[in-house]
Design an enzyme around this catalytic site. Structure first.
Site, mmCIF file in Angstrom:
data_model
loop_
_atom_site.group_PDB
_atom_site.id
_atom_site.type_symbol
_atom_site.label_atom_id
_atom_site.label_comp_id
_atom_site.label_asym_id
_atom_site.label_seq_id
_atom_site.Cartn_x
_atom_site.Cartn_y
_atom_site.Cartn_z
ATOM 1 N N SER A 51 25.280 8.068 -23.286
ATOM 2 C CA SER A 51 24.696 7.794 -24.590
ATOM 3 C C SER A 51 25.676 7.852 -25.748
ATOM 4 C CB SER A 51 23.537 8.754 -24.853
ATOM 5 O OG SER A 51 22.412 8.376 -24.091
ATOM 6 N N TYR A 76 13.411 10.383 -28.492
ATOM 7 C CA TYR A 76 14.581 9.667 -28.000
ATOM 8 C C TYR A 76 14.169 8.640 -26.954
ATOM 9 C CZ TYR A 76 19.560 9.321 -26.743
ATOM 10 O OH TYR A 76 20.852 8.895 -26.532
ATOM 11 N N SER A 77 14.562 7.396 -27.149
ATOM 12 C CA SER A 77 14.201 6.338 -26.210
ATOM 13 C C SER A 77 15.337 5.331 -26.100
ATOM 14 C CB SER A 77 12.927 5.620 -26.671
ATOM 15 O OG SER A 77 12.635 4.518 -25.825
ATOM 16 N N THR A 82 26.355 12.965 -27.788
ATOM 17 C CA THR A 82 26.502 13.442 -26.428
ATOM 18 C C THR A 82 26.212 12.295 -25.477
ATOM 19 O OG1 THR A 82 24.199 14.177 -26.496
ATOM 20 C CG2 THR A 82 25.890 15.822 -26.956
ATOM 21 N N GLY A 83 26.726 12.397 -24.266
ATOM 22 C CA GLY A 83 26.478 11.350 -23.291
ATOM 23 C C GLY A 83 26.338 11.918 -21.896
#
Length: 450
Positions: free
Chosen positions: A119, A216-217, A360-361
């Site tokens: 992300s 969050y989508s 962040t991912g």
């Protein structure tokens, strides 16, 4: 604060701490297990030696060198396969890596390893959108219906702004049961187009009225990618390369569309297992088409730091659009931490008394955190090659402690001091630690307007 690890079959992910971001391919952890296998809960496993060789970037030593070495050692010592840490403080940069990039071959992790960044891709996508806003080709209050007629239910009431800050109420496509089916059947390369992903979300009712809550989508950012293509008449990948990757010389950042491979040198991503079960390599388990503009980029810690620093210092956006990007919405994103927020494609966290922006991912066995202060003078980037949904409480605790202590080096609150702005910084000589400065954001196609 620690958390119990979540079994990989869990369909949704909590945003309890800045350590984790919602899984770009939610449900993917379960899908990548071999057909018939059982998703395992988190637990200790046989970890690589915490004394694995460290790879520090060249340059004159300073306190940050020791901090990043300790950070990488602490994470691998807690049982994470490999880790990379980077900190930057007023021109000084330090990097270190520890543990293994590949557990099968025992290849050590290095600071040059490529990872899937999940992300964190959203910050790139949001930057492209806000460049189009600066050019007068798009408005934040324009609706999805204006650009993509009929693509989503209620598109005439959902704005670009609401897509960017996750207040659209759109259902996350990856939570549809059909999403994981091909991967559960072992078809790792199964390709889904962006419109097919949106169709999965469209099969479900909205979660709430647009603009009334935060949720969050990934569906939001797939739609933003399609809007970018509609306006520019170029592919999302072409715009990403033309507007961001090439101007900043992000030589190690790529957008795979169908390839399951991570560029070499590659850090393999893992699910961690129960005692007696080896970590499972899931690096190439699911097509990157499932994340696209929401989370498909591969990159390095150095490139992530360079992008964030360029963005926060006005190299990619005019001030007006950057300020809008860094304005957190009114809704809580973490009830346990009121200092956290979400702007337009950027997360806000508070560390060591410093407000940091970034993203962040989490995707396919990797976790990256990349955050930069608003003035671009302080940075923290951490990466590890194990999916947080299979971390145990000790590993989560190590990550949180490491993030704080690494960034807080020389912080007055910890008994040290910042490098004075009047002091000449000793910058590092490594190519990966320099940003090519293209100057303030400009475009030849349109004048910059707010």
């Amino acid at each position: 604060m620690t958390r119990d690890a979540i079994a990989p079959s869990r369909p949704t992910r909590r945003r309890g701490r800045w350590v984790t971001a919602p899984l770009c391919a939610a449900g993917a952890a379960a899908a990548v297990l071999a057909p018939g296998a059982t998703a395992f809960a988190a637990g200790p496993h046989t970890a690589p030696s915490p004394t694995a060789a460290l790879h520090t970037a060249p340059g004159r030593p300073w306190a940050g060198d020791h901090a990043v070495q300790q950070a990488a050692r602490q994470l691998t010592g807690a049982g994470l396969p490999g880790a990379i840490a980077l900190i930057q403080n007023h021109g000084r940069t330090a990097m270190a890596a520890a543990g293994y990039a590949n557990l099968a071959t025992k290849r050590p992790m290095t600071t040059a390893d490529h990872l899937r960044i999940g992300s964190s891709t959203k910050a790139f996508t949001a930057t492209l959108v806000l460049q189009l806003v600066a050019e007068g080709r798009l408005g934040l209050d324009d609706t999805v219906q204006q650009f993509l007629p009929g693509i989503i239910k209620g598109g005439d009431h959902i704005t670009v702004r609401q897509l960017l800050n996750h207040t659209s109420g759109l259902y996350p496509f990856e939570q549809d049961p059909a999403f994981a089916a091909p991967y559960l059947q072992g078809n790792a390369g199964y390709y889904r187009s962006p419109r097919q992903l949106v169709a999965l979300a469209n099969a479900h009712a909205p979660l709430f009225k647009p603009g009334t809550k935060f949720s969050y989508s990934n569906t939001n950012y797939i739609l933003l990618g399609l809007i970018i293509e509609k306006i520019t008449h170029r592919s999302y990948k072409q715009e990403l390369n033309r507007r961001i990757i090439q101007p900043l010389r992000l030589r190690d950042t790529q957008l795979p569309v169908r390839s399951l491979k991570v560029p070499e040198p590659a850090a393999h991503g893992y699910l961690l297992g129960q005692p007696g079960h080896a970590p499972k390599d899931i690096t190439s388990a699911i097509s990157p088409s499932t994340t696209w503009a929401a989370g498909a980029l591969t990159s390095t810690v150095s490139d992530l730091a360079r992008f964030d620093r360029a963005l926060l210092t006005g190299k990619l956006l005019p001030k007006a659009q950057l300020n809008k990007m860094m304005k957190a919405g009114p809704y809580k994103v973490d009830p346990a931490d009121p200092t956290k927020g979400y702007g337009l494609g950027l997360e806000k966290v508070r560390l060591c008394g410093v407000t940091m922006w970034g993203h962040t991912g989490t995707v396919l066995g990797t976790q990256t955190n990349a955050f930069t202060s608003a003035d671009g003078t302080r940075q923290l980037v951490l990466a590890t090659n194990a999916d947080p949904d299979t971390w145990n409480a000790g590993q989560v605790s190590a990550w949180l402690t490491t993030s704080r202590h690494t960034l807080c080096v020389n912080n007055p609150r910890d008994g040290g001091r910042f490098l004075s702005r009047s002091q000449k910084p000793r910058t590092m000589s490594s190519r990966n630690d320099r940003i090519h400065d293209p100057g303030p954001y400009r475009t030849k196609e349109q004048p910059t307007t707010s």
